[in-house]
Scaffold this motif. Structure first.
Motif, PDB file in Angstrom:
ATOM      1  N   ASN A 169      24.490  16.920   5.454  1.00 49.99           N
ATOM      2  CA  ASN A 169      23.140  16.455   5.120  1.00 49.99           C
ATOM      3  C   ASN A 169      22.590  17.160   3.881  1.00 49.99           C
ATOM      4  O   ASN A 169      21.707  16.638   3.206  1.00 49.99           O
ATOM      5  N   THR A 218      19.183  12.287   6.729  1.00 52.37           N
ATOM      6  CA  THR A 218      19.893  12.328   8.007  1.00 52.37           C
ATOM      7  C   THR A 218      21.336  11.847   7.892  1.00 52.37           C
ATOM      8  O   THR A 218      22.058  11.827   8.882  1.00 52.37           O
ATOM      9  N   THR A 219      21.751  11.441   6.692  1.00 53.29           N
ATOM     10  CA  THR A 219      23.119  10.966   6.485  1.00 53.29           C
ATOM     11  C   THR A 219      23.634  11.486   5.145  1.00 53.29           C
ATOM     12  O   THR A 219      22.860  11.882   4.272  1.00 53.29           O
ATOM     13  N   LEU A 270      18.213  10.908  16.418  1.00 55.78           N
ATOM     14  CA  LEU A 270      17.075   9.989  16.284  1.00 55.78           C
ATOM     15  C   LEU A 270      17.141   8.793  17.239  1.00 55.78           C
ATOM     16  O   LEU A 270      16.124   8.464  17.871  1.00 55.78           O
ATOM     17  N   ILE A 324      16.032  17.971   6.208  1.00 59.03           N
ATOM     18  CA  ILE A 324      17.235  17.455   6.870  1.00 59.03           C
ATOM     19  C   ILE A 324      17.086  17.533   8.384  1.00 59.03           C
ATOM     20  O   ILE A 324      16.414  18.414   8.927  1.00 59.03           O
ATOM     21  N   ALA A 325      17.731  16.558   9.036  1.00 57.83           N
ATOM     22  CA  ALA A 325      17.807  16.518  10.500  1.00 57.83           C
ATOM     23  C   ALA A 325      19.095  15.789  10.865  1.00 57.83           C
ATOM     24  O   ALA A 325      19.629  15.007  10.061  1.00 57.83           O
ATOM     25  N   LEU A 326      19.587  16.031  12.047  1.00 56.40           N
ATOM     26  CA  LEU A 326      20.826  15.386  12.490  1.00 56.40           C
ATOM     27  C   LEU A 326      20.536  13.942  12.884  1.00 56.40           C
ATOM     28  O   LEU A 326      19.720  13.679  13.775  1.00 56.40           O
ATOM     29  N   GLY A 327      21.204  13.007  12.202  1.00 52.86           N
ATOM     30  CA  GLY A 327      20.946  11.595  12.461  1.00 52.86           C
ATOM     31  C   GLY A 327      21.238  11.177  13.892  1.00 52.86           C
ATOM     32  O   GLY A 327      20.606  10.249  14.414  1.00 52.86           O
ATOM     33  N   ALA A 353      21.069  20.413  11.788  1.00 54.03           N
ATOM     34  CA  ALA A 353      21.693  19.357  10.995  1.00 54.03           C
ATOM     35  C   ALA A 353      23.024  19.895  10.500  1.00 54.03           C
ATOM     36  O   ALA A 353      23.203  21.101  10.333  1.00 54.03           O
TER      37      ALA A 353
END
Length: 472
Positions: free
Chosen positions: A86, A54-55, A20, A14-17, A82
């Motif tokens: 996520n 990311t979502t 990006l 997971i990563a924070l959208g 995140a």
């Protein structure tokens, strides 16, 4: 193993959208980190790839994959900060632990030369761990955290991941295979009695019932002499037989082993709990006399075979065989108060993989406390660390693990044909006996070479059962 299963592990990152589009270089960076992370998952498990999330919608899609695959465990890589949306949709409908892997790419910041995308991409995995755990707790999910670093390698992280995968394999083995109960438990050993429906509902293990009449005839159609000869040689390679062993001497035993192996494969059996309390005559007497070494040959190949109809110790044996490579049936035999040593062992089938030297086999006129006589096997467990695992139930049918670690020491052992070991516990023999007994286990437990409490705790978290740790 005679019956193969492979754990299914859901893996995603997971990563924070929002990061990006702000920092496009993070996309290839995260893709590279996730690809490298998946390579750390051992090939002993099947990876169900949920991708980089990311979502909320991507998280839901990952969850659909995990549910469809009936995963045994979820491993989540935290790439950077995140939000918990996520993660939560991917695990919301699962009843397995979520292992949060917080691995930072770089060992330490180059403070003067670190810009925002470098910080977010290579130094900020730890930012979301607390948030994830808080929301897993609120969702009633089991969880664990692994923190480490990529740069330079991190053996501790790798060992933890592999440990969790071994623990997941126990769940899959329980879920995909069956337990064969032949006959019924030893009369009056009420600690062994079990409700098989409750067992299936709580531990996912299905019980198949078999009558002894079927077992007596199991080898009737075995005619492949090459297969029988090969199995007879396998038996001779496994055991030293008192008075000398020959292919002819163990031919009938080899026929039964070949038959049992095929039966195990056909019925997908990974656990056997058996007890015979009838007359040891005719075909019943033939099988009864050689059942101990025959079942020992199955244990060697990963099928847990427990005497006296004890389903719970068959489960304990299988757990240790799966995570430690050996699972020996045991019980308290005696106490040497002079040496402050517990003598622990059991008659009956055993695991050659726990034996430091070649096990022995001999004929006795009577099996103490049981019908008939025949072959006894004695195994010689390794010296050094040893782990004991018992499985019991409370008054409401909930299962509980009881565990202890000790050290097997050299010295005299009994020589009447039963496996036994001299175990020293840090709390002393007297106190160990008190503590172990007060935990309310069945009078049987399983033993394995090495220290395995930490892995057993992971197995317990996967099964959502409590653990009593008696001593380390």
């Amino acid at each position: 193993m005679l019956v193969e299963t492979k754990a299914r592990v859901g893996v995603f990152a997971i990563a924070l959208g929002a990061y990006l589009p702000q920092f496009p270089t993070l996309v290839p960076e995260f893709e590279q980190q996730y690809a490298a992370f998946k390579k750390t998952i051992p090939d002993t498990v099947e990876v169900i790839d949920g991708g980089i999330v990311t979502t909320k919608e991507l998280s839901m899609a990952a969850g659909d994959k995990f549910r469809a695959a009936d995963v045994d465990l979820v491993i989540l890589q935290l790439l950077t900060y995140a939000t918990s949306y996520n993660m939560l949709p991917a695990v919301r409908d699962l009843d397995v632990p979520v292992v949060l892997v917080n691995v930072q790419k770089k060992k330490a910041p180059d403070y003067a030369n670190t810009d925002t995308p470098t910080w977010l991409g290579e130094l900020y995995a730890c930012g979301a761990v607390g948030e994830m755990v808080a929301d897993l707790e609120r969702a009633g999910k089991r969880h664990a955290v692994i923190t480490g670093v990529v740069e330079g390698g991190d053996p501790q992280v790798q060992a933890e991941i592999e440990d969790w995968c071994r623990a997941a394999q126990v769940r899959r083995r329980f879920r995909d295979t069956n337990l064969a109960q032949i006959g019924r438990p030893y009369p009056g050993m009420m600690d062994l009695y079990i409700d098989e429906t409750n067992l299936y509902n709580r531990m996912w293990l299905y019980t198949k019932q078999f009558d002894w009449e079927k077992m007596w005839a199991i080898a009737d159609n075995i005619t492949d002499e090459a297969a029988i000869r090969a199995k007879a040689e396998d038996i001779l390679n496994t055991f030293d037989i008192e008075g000398g062993g020959t292919v002819e001497k163990v031919w009938e035993m080899a026929k039964y082993v070949v038959a049992f192996e095929q039966w195990v494969k056909d019925e997908k059996i990974a656990f056997i709990a058996s007890h015979y309390d009838g007359f040891a005559k005719g075909k019943a007497g033939v099988l009864d006399s050689m059942l101990i070494p025959a079942f020992s040959m199955l244990i060697k190949q990963g099928v847990a075979c427990a005497v006296e109809g004890d389903i719970k110790v068959a489960m304990a044996m299988s757990i240790l065989k799966t995570i430690a490579g050996c699972g020996q049936l045991s019980e308290m035999y005696s106490i040497d108060f002079d040496e402050d040593i517990c003598i622990i062992g059991h008659s009956g089938s055993g695991d050659a993989d726990i034996s430091e030297k070649k096990p022995t086999m001999k004929i006795v006129p009577v099996f103490h406390g049981k019908t008939g006589g025949g072959y006894l096997t004695q195994f010689y467990p390794h010296l050094g660390p040893v782990t004991y695992l018992g499985i019991t139930q409370d008054k409401d049918g909930h299962f509980k693990f009881v565990v202890a670690e000790g050290v097997n020491e050299p010295g005299p052992i009994f020589t009447f044909g039963d496996t036994n070991m001299r175990t020293r516990f840090t709390c002393g023999a007297r106190e160990f006996c008190n503590r172990w007994s007060e935990a309310g286990p069945t009078h049987h437990m399983a033993a394995a070479t090495g220290r395995h409490i930490d892995t057993i705790l992971k197995v317990a978290k996967i099964f959502d059962v409590p653990v009593d740790i008696i001593t380390r």
